[in-house]
Write a protein that holds these residues in place. Structure first.
Motif, PDB file in Angstrom:
ATOM      1  N   TYR C  30       0.857  -1.206   0.000  1.00 33.93           N
ATOM      2  CA  TYR C  30       0.000   0.000   0.000  1.00 33.93           C
ATOM      3  C   TYR C  30       0.886   1.248   0.000  1.00 33.93           C
ATOM      4  CZ  TYR C  30      -3.438   3.434   1.776  1.00 33.93           C
ATOM      5  OH  TYR C  30      -4.234   4.533   1.948  1.00 33.93           O
ATOM      6  N   ASN C  34       1.105   3.847  -3.144  1.00 32.23           N
ATOM      7  CA  ASN C  34       0.834   5.264  -2.947  1.00 32.23           C
ATOM      8  C   ASN C  34       2.015   6.140  -3.336  1.00 32.23           C
ATOM      9  OD1 ASN C  34      -1.741   6.434  -1.893  1.00 32.23           O
ATOM     10  ND2 ASN C  34      -1.603   4.642  -0.562  1.00 32.23           N
ATOM     11  N   TYR C 144      -5.701   7.424   1.488  1.00 31.75           N
ATOM     12  CA  TYR C 144      -4.541   7.943   2.202  1.00 31.75           C
ATOM     13  C   TYR C 144      -4.737   9.440   2.495  1.00 31.75           C
ATOM     14  CZ  TYR C 144       0.177   8.891   3.704  1.00 31.75           C
ATOM     15  OH  TYR C 144       1.251   9.286   4.460  1.00 31.75           O
ATOM     16  N   GLN C 210      -6.545  -4.486  -6.519  1.00 29.97           N
ATOM     17  CA  GLN C 210      -6.140  -4.085  -5.179  1.00 29.97           C
ATOM     18  C   GLN C 210      -6.339  -2.584  -4.923  1.00 29.97           C
ATOM     19  OE1 GLN C 210      -5.015  -6.552  -2.944  1.00 29.97           O
ATOM     20  NE2 GLN C 210      -5.498  -4.878  -1.558  1.00 29.97           N
ATOM     21  N   SER C 211      -6.080  -1.780  -5.941  1.00 29.53           N
ATOM     22  CA  SER C 211      -6.211  -0.334  -5.731  1.00 29.53           C
ATOM     23  C   SER C 211      -7.638   0.063  -5.408  1.00 29.53           C
ATOM     24  CB  SER C 211      -5.745   0.430  -6.969  1.00 29.53           C
ATOM     25  OG  SER C 211      -4.358   0.569  -6.942  1.00 29.53           O
ATOM     26  N   TRP C 214      -8.365  -1.119  -1.812  1.00 31.45           N
ATOM     27  CA  TRP C 214      -7.748  -0.209  -0.841  1.00 31.45           C
ATOM     28  C   TRP C 214      -8.294   1.211  -0.947  1.00 31.45           C
ATOM     29  CZ3 TRP C 214      -2.102  -2.181  -1.790  1.00 31.45           C
ATOM     30  CH2 TRP C 214      -1.832  -3.250  -0.904  1.00 31.45           C
TER      31      TRP C 214
END
Lengths: 245, 121, 315
Positions: C30, C34, C144, C210-211, C214
């Motif tokens: 992650y 990012n 984030y 996955q992005s 997340w």
């Protein structure tokens, strides 16, 4: 044209041409934060130029009984008609050259505009008042850089000394009156030298003496660089006459 | 943990798919330190964290903050502090730090039932 | 706590829309994703200054000149906000810039296309910033925290970019025949590259995403691209111009515009460095950075001299 129109055009051209030179840094500065900083100064200068051009356009429109715009004055006059101070049109060399030129320029601009502020022409006085706030910041920013580079590394000291050799001969023009000038510039010299000396002392720089001074910009006698600046600046207006943008 | 990200987006092109790696000398330059910027948006309000930036010294940090974070009149006062001087709580301590306050409901005015006749209290 | 438990707590937070902050535990992937995405985004802002910066000296009026300078300057600011966000993940700006200059890190390929006429300033504002904004609005809700906050600030500032682009084209569209031609030509050249900005088709992806899981990214490439096409296909009518796609057609059953196939070969070639301006864009960035090295050093040297002088005074 009346002295006041010529004076206004001189100030407009001067701010525009230095703005044009400084704008070359946009996207090419030494670090992002300073790229943004020099560009703020550029925007201030172009803003000042616009105020003067708009006022000159108003005066010319009235006296010649036709409609003239700020853009006609900036984009459709030729080399010999431009009245900017020579120092503005010199090509950018490096960061030292840019900050030192800004320092010389703004320090004089402040003194000049403090006089302009007292002028009986209320428009010019108002533009001066507004600009002085910007100019004070430009002096602060540029003088701090002059000190940093003068008292930084050997390389930065060499570079700012080299810039000094290039720029100094163009500072005399500030104080040589043109026949149309409504402000008496000669008496400002002493004060200007004092303000430069104060910063130079801190930066460890020495003021050159007995240097022959260049002049001519105020009356349209320029360096070879101005023609190239104008051909770029004015290209679209020249290529598509009469078009609106 | 083995996560494969095969799909990519604007602003997320995987390194292996890009060619054109030119080898240039990488600078080992130590950059200007990082500063945290706090801006008071108008008189009477607190300074609020606006972001960070790089500057060689405090004076320059203030000026950079002026140019970077107040281009649209976002501020009337600026504080800067070098990032390394910011001390913060550890997220692992969150339970012992913050949860004990959760059951002190009597600290809140809404805990107290008063008759409607009592006004302005 | 085991990695597995930490991951579960992490994913629970994401599922509950709780933002991840710099000091929170996060899976290494992650963090890396990012850093890569935020720094690519930052690089895109910085490299993106170049094609528009080209026209600052030639802007056709004082007003346009001031607008263009302010816009390019905003992009520097946006790059700065994004680099700062990435720095909270432990990657230094120097490192990120080195990665850009060595070719290791990428930036949006759109900026490898040349800006050939003044109308390109309008087209870039309208189409390129328009496409970027769709992505950026979505990223305001990314998981984030520092990235999301940077995006909120950026979106606030960006809103004028697309508007000024469209307005500038509107003036051209009402101008002389030469200006109208210039306007259509710029739209023709920037349309397909703008569509490419959203990246490869969703069907190219084989793995679970996955992005999305997340919540770094919240919409797929194709969803955003469709949204963009639907928006632009309507706006272009106001300009009295056309988009260069014979397959562009309203589909009543889908309630969306259908559109033609992107030239993916061109897309990958530009990503790989074979676009018209890849080389000159990077060279310009490297040059600015290298020529600025002595300036940055001098400021540091002066700062430490000043520091030691004031220490000496105190002592």
């Amino acid at each position: 044209m009346s002295p006041i129109i010529n004076q206004t055009l001189q100030l407009a051209d001067t701010c525009l041409i230095l703005g044009q030179r400084n704008s070359e840094w946009c996207a090419h500065g030494p670090i992002l934060e300073q790229d943004i900083a020099i560009t703020n100064i550029t925007l201030d200068l172009i803003g000042q130029a616009r105020h003067f051009y708009q006022y000159a356009a108003e005066l010319i429109s009235k006296s010649e009984n036709k409609t003239i715009t700020e853009d006609a004055l900036a984009y459709l006059r030729t080399e010999r008609a431009f009245k900017n101070w020579l120092i503005c049109e010199l090509p950018n060399e490096d960061w030292a050259h840019t900050v030192l030129r800004q320092f010389f320029f703004s320090s004089f601009q402040l003194l000049l505009f403090e006089e302009l502020e007292k002028n009986s022409d209320s428009q010019l006085s108002a533009i001066a008042t507004k600009s002085i706030k910007e100019i004070k910041y430009h002096i602060k920013w540029s003088s701090e850089w002059v000190i940093r580079l003068g008292d930084g590394t050997e390389e930065s000291n060499n570079r700012i000394n080299k810039a000094l050799q290039i720029l100094w001969p163009y500072t005399g023009e500030f104080f040589m009156p043109a026949d149309y000038e409504i402000i008496s510039v000669g008496p400002l010299q002493e004060k200007w030298l004092l303000s430069i000396k104060e910063i130079f002392d801190e930066a460890g720089l020495t003021m050159p003496e007995n240097i022959f001074m260049q002049s001519g910009g105020k009356s349209g006698i320029h360096t070879e660089h101005l023609g190239f600046i104008l051909s770029e600046l004015q290209y679209l207006q020249r290529a598509y006459p009469g078009a609106e943008w | 943990m083995n996560i494969q990200i095969r799909k990519f987006y604007y602003g997320d092109i995987p390194e292996e798919t890009g060619g054109n790696s030119t080898s240039i000398k990488t600078t080992q330059e130590s950059g200007w330190p990082l500063w945290e910027i706090f801006i008071r948006s108008k008189q009477g309000l607190d300074h609020k964290h606006a972001g960070s930036l790089h500057a060689a010294d405090a004076q320059m940090a203030i000026e950079n903050a002026r140019d970077v974070y107040t281009r649209r009149q976002e501020g009337v006062s600026i504080w800067v502090v070098e990032s390394k001087y910011i001390h913060a709580t550890n997220p692992d301590d969150a339970e012992m730090f913050y949860e004990p306050a959760a059951d002190k409901v009597y600290r809140h005015p809404t805990f107290y039932d008063l008759p409607d006749e009592v006004k302005h209290m | 706590m085991s990695i597995h438990e930490l991951e579960k707590i992490f994913q629970d937070k994401i599922d509950k829309e709780i933002k991840i902050e710099p000091k929170d535990w996060m899976p290494e992937a992650y963090r890396k994703t990012n850093i890569r995405q935020i720094s690519q985004h930052a690089h895109s802002e910085i490299v993106g200054m170049l094609p528009e910066g080209n026209w600052i000296s030639r802007a056709p009026s004082l007003k346009r000149k001031a607008i263009l300078i302010a816009k390019v300057q905003d992009e520097a600011g946006h790059g700065l906000y994004l680099y700062s966000a990435a720095e909270t993940l432990g990657s230094s700006r120097e490192q990120m810039i080195d990665d850009l200059h060595s070719g290791k890190a990428k930036y949006s390929s759109i900026f490898n296309y040349p800006t050939l006429t003044w109308a390109d300033m309008g087209a870039v504002g309208w189409l390129v910033d328009g496409a970027a904004i769709l992505n950026q609005v979505m990223l305001c809700r990314t998981s984030y925290g520092p990235y999301a906050r940077a995006m909120v600030r950026i979106c606030k500032e960006e809103s004028f970019h697309q508007r000024q682009g469209f307005e500038s084209l509107l003036v051209l569209s009402k101008g002389t025949k030469e200006q109208r031609d210039m306007c259509q030509d710029a739209i023709n050249r920037w349309w397909w590259p703008s569509l490419m900005m959203f990246g490869p088709k969703d069907s190219e992806s084989t793995n679970s995403d996955q992005s999305i899981k997340w919540k770094i990214k919240r919409k797929t490439n194709d969803e955003l691209r469709q949204q963009f096409v639907d928006m632009i296909a309507e706006q272009v009518k106001l300009l009295g111009m056309t988009l260069p796609d014979p397959h562009l057609k309203w589909n009543e059953s889908r309630k969306h515009y259908d559109f033609g196939e992107i030239n993916w070969e061109e897309f990958w070639n530009v990503v790989k460095g074979n676009g018209p301006c890849n080389k000159q864009r990077l060279e310009a960035r490297i040059k600015a950075h290298e020529e600025g090295a002595w300036v940055r050093e001098a400021a540091l040297a002066y700062s430490s001299k000043k520091q030691s002088r004031s220490n000496a005074k105190v002592a």
